[in-house]
Every structure is written in C-alpha cells, then in structure tokens.
Design a protein around this motif. Structure first.
Motif, PDB file in Angstrom:
ATOM      1  N   HIS A  70      15.555 -21.816  11.785  1.00  0.00           N
ATOM      2  CA  HIS A  70      15.916 -22.550  13.014  1.00  0.00           C
ATOM      3  C   HIS A  70      16.910 -21.749  13.834  1.00  0.00           C
ATOM      4  O   HIS A  70      17.593 -20.877  13.304  1.00  0.00           O
ATOM      5  N   VAL A  71      16.968 -22.111  15.114  1.00  0.00           N
ATOM      6  CA  VAL A  71      18.032 -21.588  15.978  1.00  0.00           C
ATOM      7  C   VAL A  71      18.953 -22.764  16.290  1.00  0.00           C
ATOM      8  O   VAL A  71      18.481 -23.826  16.707  1.00  0.00           O
ATOM      9  N   LEU A  72      20.239 -22.576  16.044  1.00  0.00           N
ATOM     10  CA  LEU A  72      21.171 -23.649  16.376  1.00  0.00           C
ATOM     11  C   LEU A  72      21.337 -23.689  17.882  1.00  0.00           C
ATOM     12  O   LEU A  72      21.553 -22.666  18.529  1.00  0.00           O
ATOM     13  N   LYS A  73      21.236 -24.883  18.426  1.00  0.00           N
ATOM     14  CA  LYS A  73      21.302 -25.005  19.880  1.00  0.00           C
ATOM     15  C   LYS A  73      22.683 -24.651  20.397  1.00  0.00           C
ATOM     16  O   LYS A  73      22.854 -24.140  21.482  1.00  0.00           O
ATOM     17  N   SER A  74      23.673 -24.956  19.574  1.00  0.00           N
ATOM     18  CA  SER A  74      25.041 -24.778  20.058  1.00  0.00           C
ATOM     19  C   SER A  74      25.399 -23.314  20.271  1.00  0.00           C
ATOM     20  O   SER A  74      25.960 -22.959  21.297  1.00  0.00           O
ATOM     21  N   ASN A  75      25.059 -22.438  19.332  1.00  0.00           N
ATOM     22  CA  ASN A  75      25.505 -21.052  19.481  1.00  0.00           C
ATOM     23  C   ASN A  75      24.399 -20.038  19.268  1.00  0.00           C
ATOM     24  O   ASN A  75      24.637 -18.862  19.122  1.00  0.00           O
ATOM     25  N   GLU A  76      23.169 -20.541  19.176  1.00  0.00           N
ATOM     26  CA  GLU A  76      21.988 -19.691  19.001  1.00  0.00           C
ATOM     27  C   GLU A  76      22.012 -18.859  17.716  1.00  0.00           C
ATOM     28  O   GLU A  76      21.343 -17.858  17.597  1.00  0.00           O
ATOM     29  N   ALA A  77      22.826 -19.313  16.757  1.00  0.00           N
ATOM     30  CA  ALA A  77      22.791 -18.656  15.455  1.00  0.00           C
ATOM     31  C   ALA A  77      21.475 -19.003  14.761  1.00  0.00           C
ATOM     32  O   ALA A  77      20.930 -20.090  14.956  1.00  0.00           O
ATOM     33  N   ILE A  78      20.997 -18.036  13.975  1.00  0.00           N
ATOM     34  CA  ILE A  78      19.718 -18.262  13.292  1.00  0.00           C
ATOM     35  C   ILE A  78      20.007 -18.624  11.840  1.00  0.00           C
ATOM     36  O   ILE A  78      20.651 -17.864  11.110  1.00  0.00           O
ATOM     37  N   VAL A  79      19.555 -19.825  11.465  1.00  0.00           N
ATOM     38  CA  VAL A  79      19.868 -20.327  10.129  1.00  0.00           C
ATOM     39  C   VAL A  79      18.617 -20.900   9.499  1.00  0.00           C
ATOM     40  O   VAL A  79      17.633 -21.183  10.162  1.00  0.00           O
ATOM     41  N   ALA A  80      18.726 -21.028   8.162  1.00  0.00           N
ATOM     42  CA  ALA A  80      17.675 -21.751   7.435  1.00  0.00           C
ATOM     43  C   ALA A  80      18.085 -23.208   7.385  1.00  0.00           C
ATOM     44  O   ALA A  80      19.252 -23.508   7.170  1.00  0.00           O
ATOM     45  N   VAL A  81      17.120 -24.078   7.611  1.00  0.00           N
ATOM     46  CA  VAL A  81      17.450 -25.493   7.570  1.00  0.00           C
ATOM     47  C   VAL A  81      16.544 -26.177   6.551  1.00  0.00           C
ATOM     48  O   VAL A  81      15.336 -25.960   6.542  1.00  0.00           O
ATOM     49  N   ARG A  82      17.165 -26.923   5.666  1.00  0.00           N
ATOM     50  CA  ARG A  82      16.354 -27.686   4.703  1.00  0.00           C
ATOM     51  C   ARG A  82      16.797 -29.128   4.733  1.00  0.00           C
ATOM     52  O   ARG A  82      17.968 -29.425   4.971  1.00  0.00           O
ATOM     53  N   GLU A  83      15.883 -30.016   4.452  1.00  0.00           N
ATOM     54  CA  GLU A  83      16.235 -31.430   4.397  1.00  0.00           C
ATOM     55  C   GLU A  83      16.784 -31.745   3.028  1.00  0.00           C
ATOM     56  O   GLU A  83      16.179 -31.426   2.016  1.00  0.00           O
ATOM     57  N   VAL A  84      17.986 -32.314   3.028  1.00  0.00           N
ATOM     58  CA  VAL A  84      18.544 -32.818   1.777  1.00  0.00           C
ATOM     59  C   VAL A  84      18.749 -34.293   1.986  1.00  0.00           C
ATOM     60  O   VAL A  84      19.579 -34.701   2.792  1.00  0.00           O
ATOM     61  N   GLY A  85      17.964 -35.107   1.308  1.00  0.00           N
ATOM     62  CA  GLY A  85      17.997 -36.533   1.577  1.00  0.00           C
ATOM     63  C   GLY A  85      17.521 -36.749   3.003  1.00  0.00           C
ATOM     64  O   GLY A  85      16.467 -36.261   3.401  1.00  0.00           O
ATOM     65  N   SER A  86      18.333 -37.428   3.811  1.00  0.00           N
ATOM     66  CA  SER A  86      17.924 -37.651   5.182  1.00  0.00           C
ATOM     67  C   SER A  86      18.649 -36.711   6.134  1.00  0.00           C
ATOM     68  O   SER A  86      18.482 -36.818   7.340  1.00  0.00           O
ATOM     69  N   ASP A  87      19.456 -35.805   5.556  1.00  0.00           N
ATOM     70  CA  ASP A  87      20.227 -34.907   6.424  1.00  0.00           C
ATOM     71  C   ASP A  87      19.565 -33.546   6.500  1.00  0.00           C
ATOM     72  O   ASP A  87      18.848 -33.128   5.592  1.00  0.00           O
ATOM     73  N   ASP A  88      19.817 -32.876   7.600  1.00  0.00           N
ATOM     74  CA  ASP A  88      19.415 -31.483   7.707  1.00  0.00           C
ATOM     75  C   ASP A  88      20.611 -30.625   7.345  1.00  0.00           C
ATOM     76  O   ASP A  88      21.696 -30.804   7.884  1.00  0.00           O
ATOM     77  N   VAL A  89      20.403 -29.709   6.437  1.00  0.00           N
ATOM     78  CA  VAL A  89      21.514 -28.859   6.016  1.00  0.00           C
ATOM     79  C   VAL A  89      21.182 -27.428   6.397  1.00  0.00           C
ATOM     80  O   VAL A  89      20.054 -26.963   6.210  1.00  0.00           O
ATOM     81  N   ALA A  90      22.155 -26.750   6.972  1.00  0.00           N
ATOM     82  CA  ALA A  90      21.947 -25.375   7.398  1.00  0.00           C
ATOM     83  C   ALA A  90      22.465 -24.414   6.335  1.00  0.00           C
ATOM     84  O   ALA A  90      23.487 -24.674   5.705  1.00  0.00           O
ATOM     85  N   TYR A  91      21.719 -23.349   6.120  1.00  0.00           N
ATOM     86  CA  TYR A  91      22.119 -22.317   5.175  1.00  0.00           C
ATOM     87  C   TYR A  91      22.065 -20.984   5.877  1.00  0.00           C
ATOM     88  O   TYR A  91      21.287 -20.794   6.811  1.00  0.00           O
ATOM     89  N   ASP A  92      22.855 -20.058   5.380  1.00  0.00           N
ATOM     90  CA  ASP A  92      22.738 -18.691   5.847  1.00  0.00           C
ATOM     91  C   ASP A  92      21.372 -18.163   5.410  1.00  0.00           C
ATOM     92  O   ASP A  92      21.031 -18.214   4.230  1.00  0.00           O
TER      93      ASP A  92
END
Lengths: 366, 533, 245
Positions: B67-89
């Motif tokens: 994913h690209v974070l909208k806030s700062n355009e950082a590129i991260v991996a995003v996985r769903e943990v429960g109902s939350d989206d969690v970002a990883y390096d």
C-alpha cells in the motif's frame, strides 16, 4: 529309596497342615486370622514352588540349566488367561460377547483362530499342558539331537524366552500386547474375587505342588531317574552304555515344561493378570536361584527355596524397596560360592552325625 | 501521528543504509505510478538490479498487500489483523501500527504484472550472492515449474559457477521444459535429465507423464521411471547396508568384551551388560563435571570419558574376577548365576546413585549432524561409532596376537597347568584378561551413550544380543565375532522393512537358535578332537 | 573264524591335520588285540570312529562284515555290542558301585522301559557275579566317587563286563594301577578273550607282553606293522618311531 523319604514326608505333612489351616483361618474362623490377600499370596508362592520343582527336575537331576523356564510357566498362564478372558463374555467394558476388550480396542473384527476353543475350560486345561509341552518338544528335539549342552544350551533357552517376550509385547500377536490379559471375572462360574474361590485355588495349588513333587520323585527314583543323573555326571559314558541320551533329556524336558505350564495356569487366576513381563529373562534366572538356594537335586529343597525367596521378596520390597535387588544379587553370589548344596544340604549336613563326603562329581584326580 | 513519524523514520533509515543503492529506493517509490506496462518495466528493473531486499517487497506486492500511505506516500505492507489494518515495513516486516481505514491505497496488480513480479523474484533469488539462497530458488523453480521462467533459468544457468546450484538449475530447467510446449526432442532430453536426477522428486515429475498422450513422451518417461526405480532400489539397499553396519557396530561393541571373557576365557559374565552401563554413566558423569566447571571442554568429553570408562569398568571387572569368578572356574553354570547376581547389584547401585530415570548424555559437535552420499544419509554419530568399534577391534586383535600379555592370556586359557609351570602367574593373567574384557565393555558404554538411553537398564537390553553374537561367531574367535556382529546387523536391517523392527529381531533370534543346533560351535568354530572332549 | 570288525581305507582329518590316514585293520571274533603307538598316532580317534563318536571322512567300517558302523551313533554301537572303556576312568560318581553295574547291565535301553524298570533276581545275581570278578563286592553300597583311582578302573571294567559286549575297546586300562593289579588286568582280559573280542590300546610294554597277543603298531594314523610283539619289536621302522626314541 521309597517314593516318600523323610524329607518328602516332612514337607508334605507341612504342606497338608497349611492346606487345611489357611482356608480354615480365612473362611471359618472367628475374626479371620488369615486375611484374604495372604491366601492368594501363599497360593502364588505354591505356584512358584511347583515351577521350581519343574526346573530342579531338569537342572538338578539332568544337568540342563534352563534359563527359559519362565517361558513355559508364562505359556501355561496365558492359556489359562485366555480362558478367563473368554469367561468375561459381554461383561467387559465394551460389552462385546465374542471379543475380549483389548481386541475391540485394537479394532479386531473377529476372534483370531488361535483363540478358538478357549471358551471351553477343558480345552484350556489341555492347552496348559500341550502348548508348553509342544514348545519344549520342538526346542528340545532340535537342541538335544544336535548335542547343544552346557552354557550354550542355557544361552539359547534364554534367547527363546527373550524372543517370546518380544513377540508377546506386540499388539499384533493377539495376546493383549503390553498389558497382557487381565480383568478376569470368574472361573467355572466361581467369582475370582470371592474368598472361597481364592481358598479353593490355594488348595488346588497345594495339591498340584504335592502331585508335582510326587511325580518328580517317582521319575527320579526310577531307573530312568538314575540314567538322568548319569547323563548329568558323565554324558559320554552314558551314551557308550547304549542309552540314547537325547531321548531321555527330551522326556524329562517336556515333563518339566508341562509342570511349569500347570504352575502358570494356577498362578494367573490368583494374581489376576498375566503379561509379557513373565517371559523376561530376568524372571527365568530368578527361578534358578530358588532351586540353588533350596538345594539342587532335592526337589523338596527347590520348593522350599522358591517359597523363601518369594516371601523375602514380598517382605523386602514392602519394607525397603531399594534393598531387594542388592539382597537378591548377594544371594546369587553367596549361594553359588558358599552353599553349593543349598539350605537343605546345610540343614541335613548339620543333622547328620557323620556327614558323608560327597565330592562334587566331575573332578577326577589326575 | 506517531505512526507516520515512525514510517518516515524507517524510510530515512532505509535511505541511509542504501546510500550506495539509491536507485533501489527510487524504483520502489515508482511502483505505485503509471500504467501496468510502465510498472512492469519498473519491476523488471528491480529484478535486474539484483538487490536481495527487493524480494520481500515484491512478494508483498504479489500478494496485493503493498500500500501507499495517503498521508506521506510511504510504501508499506498492510495486513488485516482482526478488523484493523496494520502497517508493516515492507522490507523488514517491522510493525508500525494500526492505520486508519482508507488511510492508504493499495498498489494494484493484474495477471500480467504478477507474472513479471514472479519472474523478477526468480531472477533476484536465482542470482542472489549466497549459493544456499540460489539453491533454494532453483529447487523452488523445480517444484513449481513455470514455462515463462524458462529463458530466465537458462540465462541464470549459463552464468552459474557453483556446480551444485548448476545441477539444481538443470533439473529446474528440465521440469520447466516438460511444462512448456517445446518440441518432442527437447522434452525427451528433459526426461533424460530427470532420469539422471534419479530421486523421489524426479519420480513425482515423471510419473504423471506415463499417461501422456504423446507416445514418444510416454515411452521415454516409462524408461526413465523404470531406471530411477531400479536406481532407488540400489540406494535403498545401500542405505540398508549402512543401517546394518551401524547396528553391527553397536553389536560388535557390546559383544567384543564378551568375546574375551566368554570366548577366550570361557567365563560366562552375565554382568557384562552392566559394565557397558558403567561406561555410559562414566560418560554422563564426565559431561556433568564439564558442564558445571569447564564448558569449553564439552567437545572433548568423550575423549576424556573413554579412558576413564575403560579404567572404571576394567577395575570393576578385575574386582569381579578376584572376588567371585575365580572361585568358580570349571563350573560355568555357577559362574553364570554368580555374575547375574553381580549384575543385579551393579544395576541397583547405579539406580541408587543416579536415579531410575534416563540421563541426558549430549553429543559433542563433531558427532552431531549428517551428510548425504547420493541418496543415502549418514549421521556423524553412527559413522564415528562404526569407526570406533573397528578401532577397538583392531587394538584388541593386536593385544591378543602381538603382545606378550596376549600370548600369556592365550597360554593360560589353553593350558593352565603348563602355563603355570612356565612361570606365568595365572591368577593375575586371569584377572587382567577379565579386566580387559570388562574395560572394553566400558568403552562400548561410552559409544552407546551417544545413541541409546542411559538408564540402569541399559545393560539388560544388550546382554542377550551380545551373547548371541559371540555364540554365532564361534566362541574363541575374534574374527568370528566381527563377522557375526555385522552379518546379524545387516540381516536385521534387511528384514525390518518387511516385518517391522521387533519381528525382525525375533526372526534373527530364532535363526540363531536354529543355527546353533546345526553348528553348535558357531560360524568359525575351532575344530578338532581337543575341543570336543 | 569270522571277522568281527574291519576298517578299510579310513581317513579322518581335523583342520587339515590327518589324524587317521588310510587306516585298514581287521580283527577276528574272539581275538585279543593290542594296539600300540606313540602319542598322536590316532589310537583314540580310531576308537571314536569305531564307536560312532566321530565320523570318518572316507573309508569303510564294518561290524560282523555287514553293519556299517559309520552310520551309527555311540548308543547305537553300544547296542550292537561294542563296549568301551575310557583312558581316564569314567564312572557315575554320584551312584553307588552297585548301581553303576546295574545301569550297565544288558537290558532294554528305551525311555519307557527304564521308566518302569524293576530289577529281577537274575539281574541281582549277575551284578553280584560281576562285582566279585572285579573284587568290589565289599564296596557295593559305596558311592563310586569315594573309590580309589585303581578301584574306579576296576569298576569301569566291571561295567564293561556287565554290558556283556561282543567287542571290548579298552583304552590304557593299566594306567594308575599297581604292578600286581596290572598283571591281574592282563589276566582278566586274556580270560575274556575267546567269548569276547578285545582290543586294548596301551603304552605299557610289560602289560602288552603280559597280554601275549597279536600287536598292531599305529603311526600317524596308519598301520606301521602287525604281528607278535617280538615280530614288531624287530621291525626297524617301529624301532625308529616308537621303541627306540
């Protein structure tokens, strides 16, 4: 050389008194001076005594040191155990009228062929004699014909019981594997837990022991018995006199195995379990020390030795479990080095005014 | 927001460490941009760049989780943990934290792009600097053959210098060719390559081809499968021989001391197994001391334990001989009983001191692990034990045949009275011979502690076996003991696949019992009138 | 006279050592024969072969010209009527002297027969007769183990007589006997010969001379010479290997 000499007379008298006193003290006397567990315990000792007599017949008189007599004992025990398992019928945990519990547990669909017939008591009794007898016959026929003697024979008898132990530990053998046969309910309709059945088994064991002693005595006092001693002391000489040594050995070997089988058959219902541990080489060697302690070649001594060691084991393992193996080990060493004629030899030597010198047989002067 | 700061920090961090590979970062940054075709070019460049850190990023992209974070355009991996989206390096897998829904946009991939990504990953790993990684990549390519990768594989293969990896690549190429629509000759050549590979993996690729509609292919596959199966039988046999030799070496170790006491002296020592056990417990005790006081010496523990075990078991042996056995010479059955008594006492002594349970004896580093020869696996501890048993055998043979001590031992056992007349102190020779047999049992214990449970019952499990070996080989003949140990070991292991371990053992026992009937003096009996009398 | 025992071309080796080498020998019924030879000449192995203890590698051993002795075992040869006395006296030490003789009497040797055997008056008489002959009637109730070495020799000879064999194989009977006893043994063996065939293996030349019979000299498993003692004593080969060492 009558059938009942002095030592046999004394022993049988003692045995008779015990046979009357123990059930009486357990069943009919006020306050039950003989608790029920003692009855079964003594019954077990008598089975051991019969087993020791069987071994003395081959070792004491014929010079065949069997380190595998436990195998014949266990086979007799298993034959009886199989009948007792069938007697349970549908009263087992799985309530299968045909299959014993362990077979249901191991997913047997039908009874293995070698279990057929064991629902009949007479058939089981026959097998108690025939199975050990047949094994002894086959084993002895090969071994004696090819003149395997001395320690070699001892070692292969040990291998025999070891192989059987490994085999009976396997679940696939159809004898209950590791756990063996247990949870017996009754025999011929008598409840195995009841005092009267236990007392009955005790009396039966005493009768079997007396019978075994008399049979062994009859054999050893016959001319055949003299030939057996000849074989023990000078096998070659015996052959050169025209005796077919292997035939004589085979005869006494099979008789002895059947006696051991009977002892096992009486042992199983009194102890309530028979498992592959009975085949372990250590058990068979322990029988040898009973005979050596009592006095080999005396029959009565073998029976006494068995009872002494078994009683000592019960007491010592109860009081100081750590000590028992030390005591047993020391007994082996002490008896072989210092008491070659056993307890009976020592007692009779002390009683006799002028002990007859009896050199140890084989050593001739050079 | 702290998360974003962290993301930034991570990115800067990456940038700092990647100072020399700026273009890697730039390329990653370009991933979200442009059309699929343009992004495919970026992916291809990433692959060609050869930076191994592109692999995790591309893998995440392939999963559709980059994913690209909208806030700062950082590129991260995003996985769903429960109902939350969690970002990883995407590079390290380090967790950044929960990000708001719709706080990021997914970098989209289509099938065409996925193929390119896979190819890029393949290129990256296949060209990784570490040969182990390249090998793993080649294996992966073999297991999931993809015709699109064929050219890549071939180009990698031509550059590969490591022979092991090159071989793996050849197999991968062959498997890939079989998936492709190349002409028959190429396919048949590939089958031949797999035939040379000759293992279970090759079989699993080739077996489906037996049903191929193309008769040329089916025939070639059939040939290859048959050849491989024959080859495998051979390797199986070799492996069984090895297992047999290994078991044989254990039997040899257990029996060789007995070959001295029983075979040479004619003394039945039922406590032999317990002397083996003493050796094993000596090893345990030595290791305990080393663990507690000198951890650095652990690799030497066996070398320290061996002489100690020899001395302890040998000393106990001498004591047994002087204290008991010597009163019973000429009465073998009584000896048997008395030594059995000793075995019970030794067992209980050890049980009282060390407790009834199994004790842990460790393998030194040089004894752990394994290596492959062709399709068989050889563990170092078994190999060392085999060598050790042969060494002990050789030393024993030397002592018995070439030294004056051995000469005396043989003299005493052959003619006691004559030896005594010649001035040999027969009593001491007996004691030392017995001690030698016992000491060797102790050495056996050191070796067996490496592969068996060290418990007070250790000796019991070997006593029947070791008597069988000595009797089978012929008492009094060391070479017979050697031959018996290895032939029984191998026979046992060849029976096992058909019958199971326990039944195999039973069958071997029954065989020996029957064999003794036929030849009561064993395989290599000493014949003659003197022996018969 | 007919032939009791014949050996023809008999060979037997142990681990390459030829204990018996092309041995041929004939003994007639009722004959008394002495066999002499140095140690290792194959005397004991020859006896082993005749009694079925050892099988020859090749050659023929015939009993009464008909029965193949290479196929019988020890008990079989004993039942045919071959009695053997060992070099070292071997008696049943834990049995009484009387029982030793009783067990040796000619009788049914099967397992069942011995199990139910009872001594007959006839057998009792025969036992007493044998005991008297070997001068042990005063010791009949003693254990054989308690006898002196010489008495054991006599007991074993008595056992042999009780067996009533056609052929007696006697290995060094004079060993351990006094001179008087030795002479008495020789006399006894001479007496038995005639009704029985007797083969004596002996070292003692005085004893052999007292036997006054045909002598066979064995050397390296082979017959070196045969004839009267004086005849073989004159044979140069015999002198070389045996007498004149």
């Amino acid at each position: 050389m009558g059938l009942i000499d002095r030592r046999m007379g004394i022993f049988l008298t003692g045995l008779f008194i015990l046979t009357v006193a123990v059930p009486a003290g357990n069943l009919w006397m006020e306050g039950q001076p003989v608790p029920s567990y003692i009855v079964s315990l003594l019954g077990k000792y008598l089975c051991y005594a019969l087993l020791a007599v069987a071994l003395d017949l081959v070792w004491g008189f014929t010079g065949i040191l069997s380190l595998g007599h436990g195998a014949f004992f266990a086979l007799g025990g298993y034959a009886m155990g199989m009948h007792l398992m069938r007697e349970i019928g549908d009263r087992g945990v799985y309530a299968n009228p045909e299959l014993p519990d362990f077979m249901v547990f191991l997913n047997y669909q039908e009874l293995p062929w070698f279990w057929y017939g064991f629902d009949q008591f007479w058939f089981a009794c026959l097998m108690v004699l025939l199975v050990p007898g047949a094994l002894a016959f086959v084993f002895g026929w090969f071994a004696f014909r090819s003149r395997v003697t001395g320690v070699y024979l001892s070692i292969i008898t040990q291998a025999m019981t070891y192989a059987l132990m490994l085999a009976f530990f396997r679940n696939e053998m159809g004898f209950g594997g590791n756990n063996g046969l247990t949870d017996f309910k009754d025999v011929l309709g008598f409840d195995l837990q009841s005092d009267s059945t236990r007392a009955g088994l005790f009396v039966l064991s005493a009768i079997a022991l007396a019978g075994g002693l008399l049979l062994a005595r009859a054999i050893t006092t016959s001319k055949l018995g003299q030939v057996l001693v000849c074989i023990r002391d000078a096998e070659d000489r015996t052959r050169f006199l025209g005796y077919r040594v292997e035939g004589y050995k085979l005869f006494v070997w099979v008789v002895s195995a059947m006696m051991a089988g009977v002892a096992g058959a009486l042992y199983t219902p009194q102890v309530g379990i028979i498992n592959p541990g009975e085949f372990s080489p250590a058990n068979s060697i322990e029988i040898v020390i009973w005979v050596a302690l009592g006095g080999r070649g005396t029959l009565v001594g073998a029976a006494i030795g068995a009872i002494i060691v078994a009683a000592a084991k019960t007491l010592l393992t109860g009081w100081f479990p750590e000590i028992w193996l030390f005591a047993l080990g020391a007994l082996f060493i002490f008896v072989t080095i210092f008491m070659p004629k056993g307890v009976l030899g020592v007692i009779e030597g002390a009683l006799a005014k002028r002990p007859k010198p009896q050199p140890d047989g084989k050593e001739a002067e050079v | 927001m702290t998360i974003f700061r962290q993301c930034l920090a991570a990115l800067f961090c990456c940038l700092a460490t990647l100072a020399s590979a700026q273009s890697f970062e730039e390329l990653v940054a370009q991933l979200p941009e442009g059309k699929f075709a343009e992004r495919a070019a970026v992916v291809a460049q990433l692959g060609a760049l050869g930076d191994p850190r592109a692999v995790p990023v591309l893998e995440v992209l392939l999963e559709g989780n980059l994913h690209v974070l909208k806030s700062n355009e950082a590129i991260v991996a995003v996985r769903e943990v429960g109902s939350d989206d969690v970002a990883y390096d995407a590079l390290t897998g380090e967790e950044f934290g929960i990000i708001p829904r719709r706080g990021s946009s997914k970098i989209r991939v289509n099938n065409g792009l996925r193929r390119d990504i896979r190819a890029a990953i393949g290129t990256l790993t296949l060209r990784a600097p570490d040969p182990a990684l390249r090998l793993a990549a080649a294996d992966a390519a073999f297991r999931a053959p993809n015709p699109d990768q064929l050219e890549l594989l071939q180009s990698v293969r031509s550059d590969e210098s490591d022979s092991e990896v090159a071989e793996a690549l050849d197999y991968a190429i062959a498997a890939t060719v079989l998936e492709s629509d190349l002409p028959d000759e190429a396919q048949v050549a590939a089958i031949d390559t797999l035939r040379e590979m000759g293992n279970q993996d090759a079989l699993s690729v080739l077996t489906p081809l037996l049903q191929a509609t193309n008769p040329v292919m089916a025939a070639a596959a059939k040939d290859a499968v048959a050849a491989i199966e024959a080859n495998q039988r051979l390797w199986n046999m070799a492996q069984n021989v090895w297992f047999g030799l290994s078991l044989g070496s254990v039997l040899l170790l257990a029996a060789i001391g007995l070959a001295i006491t029983f075979g040479v002296m004619g003394v039945i020592n039922m406590a032999h197994g317990e002397l083996v056990m003493l050796g094993a417990y000596t090893t345990f005790a030595v290791q305990e001391v080393i663990r507690a006081s000198f951890p650095g010496l652990f690799d030497w523990s066996l070398l320290i334990a061996a002489p100690l075990a020899f001395l302890i078991a040998g000393g106990v042996g001498v004591a047994i001989e002087r204290g008991c056995v010597r009163f019973l010479y000429g009465r073998p059955l009584e000896t048997l009983l008395a030594t059995w008594g000793i075995s019970l006492i030794l067992q209980q002594t050890v049980r009282s001191i060390f407790g009834p349970n199994n004790r842990e004896v460790g393998n030194p580093s040089w004894m752990s692990g394994a290596f492959d020869i062709g399709q068989m696996t050889i563990t170092y501890n078994r190999l060392w034990i085999l060598l050790f048993s042969l060494a002990v055998f050789a030393i024993l043979l030397f002592v018995m045949k070439k030294t004056s001590m051995g000469l005396r031992m043989r003299a005493v056992t052959q003619n006691r009275a004559m030896a005594a007349n010649m001035g040999i102190r027969t009593g001491w020779v007996d004691a030392l011979t017995f001690g030698l047999g016992a000491g060797i049992a102790g050495l056996a214990g050191v070796a067996l502690s490496q592969i068996d449970n060290v418990s007070p019952n250790l000796g019991q499990s070997y006593i029947v076996d070791s008597f069988m070996v000595v009797v089978f080989g012929g008492a009094g003949n060391l070479w017979g003991t050697l031959a018996a140990a290895f032939s029984l070991g191998i026979a046992n292991k060849f029976l096992e696949p058909w019958t199971g371990a326990v039944l195999a053992k039973i069958l071997v026992l029954v065989f020996i019992i029957l064999f003794i009937q036929k030849r009561p003096r064993g395989l290599f009996a000493v014949k003659g009138r003197a022996v018969e009398n | 006279m007919s032939i009791q025992l014949s050996l023809d071309g008999v060979n037997r080796s142990f681990d390459g050592f030829k204990a018996i080498n092309d041995l041929s020998l004939t003994v007639e019924k009722g004959e008394l024969r002495a066999i002499i030879g140095p140690n290792g000449a194959g005397k004991t192995t020859m006896m082993d072969i005749i009694t079925g203890k050892t099988r020859p590698d090749e050659g023929e051993v015939l009993w009464n010209q008909t029965v193949d002795l290479t196929r019988t075992d020890e008990a079989g040869s004993a039942r045919l009527g071959i009695g053997r006395k060992f070099q070292k006296p071997t008696v049943f030490e834990t049995h009484t002297v009387e029982d030793n003789i009783a067990l040796s009497l000619k009788d049914d040797r099967s397992v069942w027969a011995t199990l139910f055997d009872r001594k007959t008056a006839e057998q009792e008489a025969r036992i007493s007769e044998v005991l008297e002959l070997v001068k042990l009637d005063g010791d009949r109730a003693r254990l054989a183990a308690d006898l002196s070495h010489g008495q054991k020799q006599w007991l074993e000879i008595g056992m042999l007589l009780a067996q009533d064999p056609e052929l007696l194989l006697v290995d060094e009977p004079a060993a351990g006997m006094t001179d008087a006893e030795t002479m008495r043994t020789a006399e006894l063996l001479r007496d038995i010969a005639g009704q029985h065939t007797v083969i004596v293996v002996e070292h003692d030349m005085e004893f052999v001379r007292a036997l006054d019979c045909r002598v066979t000299v064995l050397h390296q498993g082979h017959v070196l010479a045969e004839g009267s003692l004086d005849h073989v004593s004159a044979n140069e080969q015999v002198i070389e290997v045996y007498l004149g060492r």
